[in-house]
Design an enzyme around this catalytic site. Structure first.
Site, mmCIF file in Angstrom:
data_model
loop_
_atom_site.group_PDB
_atom_site.id
_atom_site.type_symbol
_atom_site.label_atom_id
_atom_site.label_comp_id
_atom_site.label_asym_id
_atom_site.label_seq_id
_atom_site.Cartn_x
_atom_site.Cartn_y
_atom_site.Cartn_z
ATOM 1 C CE LYS A 196 -3.567 2.232 2.874
ATOM 2 N NZ LYS A 196 -4.446 2.195 4.114
ATOM 3 N N GLY A 254 -4.942 -1.715 4.965
ATOM 4 C CA GLY A 254 -3.920 -2.985 4.521
ATOM 5 C C GLY A 254 -4.572 -4.257 4.415
ATOM 6 N NE ARG A 255 -6.510 -3.632 10.608
ATOM 7 C CZ ARG A 255 -5.914 -2.529 10.724
ATOM 8 N NH1 ARG A 255 -4.786 -2.334 10.139
ATOM 9 N NH2 ARG A 255 -6.454 -1.635 11.498
ATOM 10 C CD GLU A 340 -2.247 -4.216 11.433
ATOM 11 O OE1 GLU A 340 -0.921 -4.683 11.439
ATOM 12 O OE2 GLU A 340 -2.547 -3.926 10.079
ATOM 13 C CE LYS A 500 5.461 -0.953 10.247
ATOM 14 N NZ LYS A 500 4.606 -0.334 9.246
HETATM 15 O O1 F6P Z 1 2.993 -2.935 9.819
HETATM 16 C C1 F6P Z 1 1.843 -3.161 9.620
HETATM 17 C C2 F6P Z 1 1.356 -2.748 8.268
HETATM 18 O O2 F6P Z 1 1.345 -1.526 8.104
HETATM 19 C C3 F6P Z 1 0.049 -3.430 7.793
HETATM 20 O O3 F6P Z 1 -1.143 -2.747 8.445
HETATM 21 C C4 F6P Z 1 0.014 -3.641 6.549
HETATM 22 O O4 F6P Z 1 -0.922 -4.366 6.186
HETATM 23 C C5 F6P Z 1 1.492 -4.046 6.345
HETATM 24 O O5 F6P Z 1 2.179 -3.404 7.272
HETATM 25 C C6 F6P Z 1 1.814 -3.842 4.989
HETATM 26 O O6 F6P Z 1 1.876 -2.414 4.641
HETATM 27 P P1 F6P Z 1 2.166 -2.138 3.208
HETATM 28 O O7 F6P Z 1 1.109 -2.711 2.192
HETATM 29 O O8 F6P Z 1 2.072 -0.550 2.873
HETATM 30 O O9 F6P Z 1 3.559 -2.595 2.564
#
Ligand code: F6P
Length: 531
Positions: A196, A254-255, A340, A500
């Site tokens: 995303k 994302g989820r 989450e 992170k």
């Molecule tokens: O670290 C959590 C998160 O932001 C999730 O919410 C998300 O699904 C995942 O990391 C991956 O994020 P991205 O699609 O931006 O790489």
């Protein structure tokens, strides 16, 4: 008076009773909900009519209906990020109109879906080729919501695969990408970078590794890359042709994103028509969620059963137990979706939650789990509410007898949790084996099952794309309802940030470019050991 008080009172009054005693002729029908051929049976819980009425009232006073309308109409209910929450738009019907900031978002959703479908068809037909010929393998590189949804669904719909093989790489552990790429031909592999944000360190690191792997064998590796992201500027900077970049908007979490372009790998595996059936299943559940009265509303009742077990009865975990091997990744998918979303300790207004946040979600397919952790579920001192899933039919006509055995095991586990085995029954078993006196008593005590342990069953005809869509949308709406009742924002995830940041700071320390000053003694000692 607190909105929880009546439920607490009912819990205190009724906690000694046995669920089995609640059963009369009508209970199984009365304490279950149906939706488009799917059955959710919660009769094996300690919920009676009065408790259900109090749970429904809880949903009403918590504003579930109002918040539901706000979500579906594009209001910015994710208010720590100032975003609408519109994954439902990704599966909305042809007639739907949903506005964000006054603008109907659906024409763009349909345009991108059509672009994904066209690309998927080209990959499947061979119109889009690798530099060594027809695409044989697709590698989806993503993590969290950009991995778990499509990976779970691709396994779930294995009987419908008629496209190239699909693989999923998520972990930054080099072992993951190494093991997946080993044996693949770079000249006939398509890499989808699914992120995303297009900044996630695991995904970008793996994408770089895949690009190097491909560059060793093909002249133009970027030509065999596609991207799925909200960050079109970053995908261009990465060198991926905009014609193979499939965007979505920040109002899709994302989820919750597998319904849109994040589902591209699934679409390539099973074809756009099957993917449409998956969307139709989600849409059917949306319709049900929007229209069924709360007591007959599957997502609402699934949520209320969850609230009853976790926030009222105090059971801190719930086990998701699919008697469906192809749903093996469903528990992992639901861990992200539920934990989450609802693993938050403050309410929307920043105050402390009045109660516990969402539960720990875990599980494995049956019957495997029976031979592993069910011991604790049956005889441990803590109660684990169990959520079984099972299909009436499998996909293997020659193996019907195995499917019946599977179903028998599922129902038997739920029955055993309910019924248990009394000390007298255990004594009778030991007596039949010839034991007497103190030894009979000692052995019998080990064979007692307390029973009275709650479980629910979600039953469906067969795991089709439509059914999978129903199941996933059901759980999404369950999370929504639980989140509204808890008073939290289910659509942000600030709790993932600190780790992170610290990992980024530790990387140079492990590389020996920085010292361990300021680190706690344990972290410093582990760095010394590991570097
Ligand atoms: O670290 C959590 C998160 O932001 C999730 O919410 C998300 O699904 C995942 O990391 C991956 O994020 P991205 O699609 O931006 O790489």
């Amino acid at each position: 008076m607190s909105k929880w008080a009546e439920l607490q009172r009912l819990h205190d009054v009724n906690k000694g009773r046995h669920i089995l005693d609640l059963f009369d002729e009508g209970r199984a029908g009365d304490f279950s909900v149906t939706a488009d051929g799917m059955l959710f049976d919660y009769s094996k819980t300690n919920i009676d009519s009065a408790t259900r009425a109090a749970l429904v009232r809880l949903a009403e006073v918590s504003g579930v209906a109002e918040k539901r309308a706000a979500m579906f109409s594009g209001e910015k209910i994710n208010d720590t990020e100032g975003r609408a929450v519109l994954h439902v738009a990704l599966r909305a019907g042809d007639e739907a109109v949903i506005r964000v900031d006054g603008q109907d978002v659906l024409p763009e959703v349909r345009r991108i879906r059509a672009a994904c479908a066209a690309f998927a068809r080209d990959v499947r037909s061979g119109a889009f080729q690798g530099q060594g010929g027809r695409i044989t393998d697709v590698v989806n590189i993503g993590i969290g919501g950009s991995d778990l949804g499509p990976a779970m669904a691709t396994l779930a719909l294995a009987p419908y695969h008629d496209g190239p093989r699909c693989h999923f790489v998520s972990n930054v552990d080099g072992a993951h990408i190494h093991d997946v790429l080993q044996g693949l031909d770079p000249t006939t592999t398509l890499v989808i970078v699914a992120s995303k944000t297009f900044t996630t360190i695991e995904t970008m690191t793996n994408a770089d590794t895949a690009k190097r792997w491909m560059a060793a064998k093909v002249a133009d590796p970027a030509a065999q890359f596609a991207a799925v992201s909200t960050a079109r500027d970053r995908t261009s900077a990465y060198g991926i042709d905009p014609a193979r970049v499939f965007g979505f908007e920040d109002w899709v979490g994302g989820r919750y994103s597998m319904w849109g372009p994040i589902g591209l790998a699934l679409m390539i595996a099973v074809g756009p028509e099957r993917f449409e059936e998956f969307l139709a299943g989600g849409r059917a559940m949306d319709e049900h969620f929007l229209t069924a009265p709360f007591a007959a509303n599957m997502p609402v009742m699934l949520a209320l059963v969850g609230i009853w077990h976790n926030q009222i009865c105090g059971h801190a975990t719930r086990a998701v137990l699919p008697y469906d091997q192809r749903l093996a990744r469903l528990p992992a998918y639901l861990q992200q979706l539920e934990m989450e979303s609802n693993g938050k300790r403050v309410a929307i207004d920043g105050s402390d939650l009045e109660t516990h946040s969402g539960p720990v979600v875990w599980g494995e397919p049956g019957t495997n789990g029976q031979h592993a952790f069910y011991q604790l579920i049956h005889q441990g001192t803590r109660v684990v509410p169990c959520e079984f899933l099972v299909a009436r039919r499998g996909h293997e006509p020659d193996l019907v007898h195995q499917h019946l055995l599977l179903v028998a095991n599922c129902l038997a586990q739920a029955e055993a949790l309910l019924r248990g085995r009394s000390l007298d029954e255990a004594r009778a078993i030991m007596a039949r084996k010839g034991l007497t006196g103190a030894e009979l008593e000692r052995q019998a005590r080990h064979r007692v099952f307390p029973g009275n342990r709650p479980s629910t069953v979600l039953a469906y005809d067969r795991l089709t794309p439509f059914t999978l869509g129903q199941i996933i949308a059901l759980y999404e709406h369950r999370v929504f309802v639980e989140g509204v009742i808890l008073g939290i924002n289910s659509y942000d995830q600030w709790g993932v940030e600190l780790g992170k940041e610290l990992a980024l700071a530790l990387q140079p320390v492990l590389e020996g470019k920085a010292g361990t000053e300021g680190k706690d003694g344990s972290t410093a000692a582990l760095v010394e050991f590991l570097r």
